[in-house]
Design an enzyme around this catalytic site. Structure first.
Site, PDB file in Angstrom:
ATOM      1  CG  LEU A  55      46.473  40.241  48.254  1.00 21.50           C
ATOM      2  CD1 LEU A  55      47.198  38.685  48.560  1.00 21.50           C
ATOM      3  CD2 LEU A  55      47.332  41.440  48.769  1.00 21.50           C
ATOM      4  N   GLY A  56      44.303  41.063  44.159  1.00 21.75           N
ATOM      5  CA  GLY A  56      44.057  41.101  42.796  1.00 21.75           C
ATOM      6  C   GLY A  56      43.055  40.360  42.088  1.00 21.75           C
ATOM      7  N   GLY A 103      42.410  37.816  38.714  1.00 20.24           N
ATOM      8  CA  GLY A 103      42.875  37.311  37.268  1.00 20.24           C
ATOM      9  C   GLY A 103      41.913  36.426  36.788  1.00 20.24           C
ATOM     10  N   GLY A 110      40.100  33.622  38.908  1.00 21.17           N
ATOM     11  CA  GLY A 110      39.430  34.220  40.185  1.00 21.17           C
ATOM     12  C   GLY A 110      39.951  35.438  41.032  1.00 21.17           C
ATOM     13  CG  ASP A 117      49.474  31.009  32.707  1.00 27.05           C
ATOM     14  OD1 ASP A 117      49.779  31.564  31.802  1.00 27.05           O
ATOM     15  OD2 ASP A 117      48.648  31.321  33.577  1.00 27.05           O
TER      16      ASP A 117
END
Length: 590
Positions: free
Chosen positions: A30-31, A33, A36, A146
């Site tokens: 999915l992505g 960052g 992780g 964040d």
């Protein structure tokens, strides 16, 4: 539009990506960052989840692991309509991971980058939803730290706030000073950027930034290098010249440099309702159609790999069982062969299903259909099918069983004869003693034997919030909210009486013993103590104080007090280390 999943949204697993994590088969990426990589997976019941695997660099830092464990345990308490709940986690494994509910929607950052700023009604509904999410998060004793457009997902029925509190785990690691970016400078509050001070008001500043970004289509403090943006946040005013006039008073207050001058979350929700020309109600029409279409695209998920049923090489007879593994020389259809050619772009091919491993300490697997704070029933692993036995060998097995049975009978007869027929106690001076030991009873041990003490298990940094209780039998012990003031059945609870400024740690399911500072907590110490109580006032404790906990269920624990939350924390809690010996005592029911 095509019915196949978009390759740009669901990227196939690459070399180096694991095939499964914690028993979950991974379906796509999915992505990625700063902390992780996030994968798409599914629960056993087929519900999609987002599984974040923490980077190895963080995993190797002991302080990060300690804080990450604390934050995950705290995040389990967050059960809001505008958050993505924690489904499962493992904080003690070789590479920690965290699984949350999958939200089929773009992030605010992606939506604005693709389609520009949102209309006023969408911005107001976004702000109300995020404010409500922060209310629940702060109520659980967590500051997000964040909050940014990438951490706000746009679902069909409103926004979802993700990754709350997880950034705190990386704040004090050695990695934060070596080029690994955890926070996002453009959305930090002045006090966070200059002194590192974080309070709930820090999230209010970020919420003002979120509202401005959604309406303008760009950060209120501009873009550029991190140092330049941070300087503007600390020393300059934001550029709100393109902000709709209706939003200007509220956003300006949220972006006050002084935390005390910022509005509360309740005030922000009220202001949004006042600003809206029509009543604010979340619904499927809360987003522009172009953004809503991208939600539809994210609903076309790459399905979990389906494994074909194995074909037995020899048809079994009615009295035989199909082999669980094929004979040598045949092809095992369940053998791992890597990823097959995807049937659709971004869809991984079949991989061998892997049964979840037994939970390690600090690892809780949520049962599908139960809330995250529910202790699931123990998992019973079914044995695999036995290998085919030839009929010619059955006679030998029957004979062997008969011999074993005969030996057992002879042994029992001999025992009875040596004990005088079993009718009278052997009270002579040389008679062997039968000791139940500290555990009481035979505990399953033979006569004259003492049941071995259980091995202790340890849990560090458990935050027990006011009004919450935990059970020693849980693995790990997870604080859950008490349904009433009686703390019915809780092995250990924390309670604050605000109007008397009193706080206490207590039990409603056993006994407590506050050990003298000179005594070190151990299983033997807790067994021999007799100064029992059911409640210990917090003013009796200092950092490092130890409490014996003896539950009515037979579990024994030493709770080491590590301190209480500071006045700046939004929630009130105590931090404890636990060392637990499960089933170490005889219970009334034994």
């Amino acid at each position: 539009m095509s019915s196949t999943p978009s390759a740009s949204l669901f990227k196939p697993l690459q070399e180096g990506d694991p095939g499964d994590v914690g028993g979950y088969r991974l379906a796509a990426v999915l992505g990625t960052g700063g902390m992780g990589k996030v994968y798409l997976s599914y629960t056993p019941g087929g519900r999609p989840i987002a599984l974040k695997v923490i980077r190895p660099e963080f995993s190797e830092d002991p302080e990060f692991r300690r804080r990450f464990k604390q934050e995950v345990q705290a995040a389990q308490r967050v059960q809001g309509l505008y958050t993505a709940p924690v489904i499962d986690f493992d904080t003690d494994g070789a590479q920690p991971w965290l699984a949350t509910a999958y939200v089929p929607g773009p992030s605010l950052a992606h939506a604005v980058a693709q389609h520009g700023g949102l209309p006023l009604r969408s911005v107001l509904l976004l702000t109300v939803g995020v404010a409500e999410a922060l209310t629940v998060i702060h109520g659980a004793g967590i500051v997000h730290r964040d909050l940014k457009p990438a951490n706000v997902l746009l679902a069909s029925d409103g926004p979802r706030v993700i990754d709350f509190g997880i950034a705190r785990a990386a704040d004090t690691t050695a990695l934060t000073g070596t080029g690994v970016s955890v926070g996002t400078p453009a959305f930090m509050a002045p006090e966070q950027a200059s002194a590192g001070t974080v309070t709930p008001a820090t999230d209010v500043f970020a919420l003002g930034q979120i509202a401005a970004f959604a309406a303008i289509g760009s950060p209120a403090y501009g873009e550029g290098s991190s140092h330049a943006v941070l300087y503007r946040i600390v020393h300059e005013d934001p550029d709100l010249s393109r902000l709709p006039t209706e939003l200007l008073p509220m956003v300006t207050r949220c972006l006050s440099r002084e935390p005390a001058d910022r509005p509360s979350l309740t005030e922000i929700i009220g202001l949004c309702h006042e600003l809206s020309p029509t009543a604010l109600h979340q619904g499927e029409d809360w987003l522009p159609q172009t953004v809503a279409d991208s939600i539809t695209e994210r609903l076309r998920l790459p399905g979990p790999a389906r494994t074909p049923q194995p074909m037995p090489t020899v048809a079994p007879t009615p009295t035989e069982v199909s082999p669980s593994t094929p004979p040598p020389g045949t092809v095992d259809p369940y053998a791992p062969t890597g990823l097959a050619t995807p049937s659709a772009p971004g869809a991984p091919g079949p991989v061998r299903p892997r049964a979840p491993e037994p939970p390690a300490p600090g690892h809780h697997t949520a049962t599908p259909g139960y809330p995250a704070n529910h202790t699931p029933p123990p998992v019973t692993h079914q044995p695999s099918a036995p290998q085919v036995r030839q009929k010619s060998r059955r006679t030998g097995l029957i004979v062997a069983a008969s011999v074993v049975g005969t030996l057992v009978v002879l042994g029992v007869i001999g025992s009875l004869l040596s004990d005088g027929g079993g009718k009278e106690e052997n009270k002579g001076a040389g008679a062997p003693a039968t000791s139940s030991g500290p555990t009481g009873g035979d505990g399953g041990a033979g006569a004259g034997q003492q049941r071995k003490d259980p091995k202790p298990v340890s849990y560090q940094g458990i935050d027990l919030t006011d009004g919450y209780q935990l059970m020693l039998a849980d693995n790990p012990p997870r604080p859950v909210q008490s349904e009433d003031a009686a703390y019915d059945g809780g092995d250990l609870y924390f309670k604050v009486v605000n109007f008397l400024d009193e706080s206490s740690i207590g039990t409603d399911n056993g006994k407590l013993v506050l050990l003298d500072n000179a005594r070190k907590g151990s299983l033997e110490t807790c067994r021999t103590e007799t100064r029992y109580t059911e409640k210990i006032d917090l003013d009796q404790l200092t950092q490092g104080s130890q409490i014996c906990v003896l539950s009515d269920a037979g579990h024994v624990a030493v709770a080491t007090y590590r301190g209480r939350s500071s006045e700046s924390d939004p929630g009130s809690y105590v931090t404890l280390d636990l060392q637990i010996w499960r089933n170490a005592q005889e219970t009334d029911g034994n």
